[in-house]
Each structure stands twice: as structure tokens, then as C-alpha cells.
Scaffold this active site. Structure first.
Site, PDB file in Angstrom:
ATOM      1  N   ASP A   1       0.860  -1.181   0.000  1.00 35.91           N
ATOM      2  CA  ASP A   1       0.000   0.000   0.000  1.00 35.91           C
ATOM      3  C   ASP A   1       0.898   1.233   0.000  1.00 35.91           C
ATOM      4  O   ASP A   1       1.522   1.555   1.020  1.00 35.91           O
ATOM      5  CB  ASP A   1      -0.904   0.011   1.227  1.00 35.91           C
TER       6      ASP A   1
ATOM      7  N   LYS B   1      -6.927   3.497  -2.967  1.00 43.87           N
ATOM      8  CA  LYS B   1      -7.259   3.447  -1.538  1.00 43.87           C
ATOM      9  C   LYS B   1      -7.457   4.860  -1.005  1.00 43.87           C
ATOM     10  O   LYS B   1      -6.723   5.785  -1.384  1.00 43.87           O
ATOM     11  CB  LYS B   1      -6.130   2.720  -0.799  1.00 43.87           C
TER      12      LYS B   1
ATOM     13  N   LYS C   1     -10.190   0.247  -2.116  1.00 42.48           N
ATOM     14  CA  LYS C   1     -10.037  -0.068  -0.698  1.00 42.48           C
ATOM     15  C   LYS C   1     -10.433   1.151   0.124  1.00 42.48           C
ATOM     16  O   LYS C   1      -9.909   2.247  -0.077  1.00 42.48           O
ATOM     17  CB  LYS C   1      -8.591  -0.467  -0.387  1.00 42.48           C
TER      18      LYS C   1
END
Length: 221
Positions: free
Chosen positions: A87, A152, A181
Site C-alpha cells: 500500500d 485506496k 479499498k
């Protein structure tokens, strides 16, 4: 529900005992992954051996303001340590410039991590609380062009996390080209169900156990 959750502990003061607890909880509830800082990757990989739980780590976290080269190297080291997912935080300042050179920098920054991850899943963190709707849409497009798998919402370290309006915007923008996400502020089963019903494929939260037990937490990631 459990397979949507990246069970998260990213606090700088996290101890070995807390990482062990995180991994035990992840095994108990069969979460999709644990998400932790790079220094814990090899230890978490050892703890989660043969469990099926993935090890996710963060790159350029939490500010995104490190160099492209350092993000790529951080990814390479974490990959060697056993990380399954990455991430990464975008270069937020460059995105906000909205000039051709700056957009190229954002895209190449993401691409460097995608390349270093060698086929493993890359999720791109925008820090949406700092961005306009247009900037969020442009970040989505640049992430897709760079080959990222997910976009995300948040690090959980800025002024706000995920919200319904932002998540809908991201889902509408990426369509079938990438996954979304939601992270930061997902603290209850109700929160989780709402995002999943919208089409979110992963939830970043430190409240995974509470979600699975139908409870709600008041703080944390």
C-alpha cells in the site's frame, strides 16, 4: 466479511507483542491480510506461515513525500522479506500541482512501486481528505495507467478517513479497471456492510475483531 479485511496496525509505537496479537487475530478470523510497517514484514511472515493470511506493508508511508527511488527500494526490500501486498502513498504535492510534469511524476512514482513489486498487489493511497474531487479522479486515472491494482482512500494519519461520497466517486471513476479499498474510520459491522454493498473490495481497519463480533469501536484506524 473476513476476506475483505486488511487487519491493520501501523502505529509507530507498535511492539512485538502487539504484532503477535495482530497476527493471532488474523489467523483466528482468517482475515485477508495483516497490514503493518515494513520493519515487521519478515516477523509477520514467520508468524503467519501456512495460515493463508497475507502480509501487506506500506510504502512511502504516511506522507508519500519520499523519492521515487526510495519507494522502489523500500518495495524491493519488503518483497524479499516476504510481503504479499504493498500500500503506497502517492506524491500528494505533485498531484495537486496538476501540471504535465507533475502528473508524469505521480504516475512514474506509482509505476516504480508496481515494477518493484514484481506482480504482487499494489494499492495506491490518495489521502482523499487533502484532495478535491477532480484531484481524486485524476489520481484514479494515473494509478490505472501506472498498473496499480487498487486505489485506496486514506492512510488514517491525516485529518479524515473514508467517507461514502469519496468512495462512490472512486468506484465510479475506476469502474472495472481497478478495485477500491476504503480505510480509516471503518469501525463497525454496519460500516463494513455499507462499503461492501457499494462495491468496495477491501477494508483497511484496526477494528477487524470488533467488526467480526458485531461491535463498534470509538477510535483507532
Amino acid at each position: 466479511m473476513n476476506q475483505y479485511i486488511d487487519h491493520t496496525l501501523l502505529k509507530p509505537e507498535a511492539t512485538r507483542e502487539q504484532i503477535e496479537k495482530l497476527c493471532e487475530e488474523a489467523k483466528k478470523y482468517n482475515f485477508k491480510s495483516v497490514c503493518l510497517n515494513p520493519s515487521w514484514v519478515s516477523y509477520a511472515k514467520e508468524l503467519l506461515k501456512d495460515s493463508g493470511v497475507l502480509v501487506c506493508t506500506v510504502i512511502g508511508f504516511p506522507l508519500g513525500a519520499t523519492s521515487t527511488q526510495s519507494k522502489a527500494l523500500e518495495t524491493e526490500v519488503a518483497l524479499k522479506d516476504g510481503a504479499d501486498e504493498f500500500d503506497m502513498v502517492i506524491n500528494i504535492g505533485a498531484l495537486k500541482e496538476n501540471a504535465e510534469q507533475a502528473n508524469t511524476l505521480v504516475q512514474s512514482d506509482i509505476r516504480a512501486v508496481v515494477d518493484a513489486a514484481n506482480g504482487k498487489t499494489v494499492k495506491v493511497i490518495f489521502e482523499t481528505c487533502l484532495l478535491s474531487n477532480e484531484e481524486i479522479q485524476r489520481a484514479c486515472e494515473l494509478s490505472i495507467k501506472a498498473g496499480a491494482h487498487f486505489v485506496k482512500t486514506s492512510t488514517g494519519f491525516s485529518t479524515a478517513g473514508a467517507n461514502l461520497e469519496v468512495v462512490k466517486l472512486m468506484l465510479d471513476t475506476v469502474g472495472s479497471r481497478a478495485l477500491v479499498k476504503a480505510s480509516g474510520g471503518v469501525r463497525s459491522l454496519e460500516d463494513a456492510k455499507i462499503y461492501i454493498d457499494m462495491g468496495v473490495k477491501r477494508l483497511g481497519t484496526s477494528s477487524g475483531v470488533a467488526i467480526m463480533e458485531g461491535q463498534e469501536t470509538k477510535g483507532g484506524y
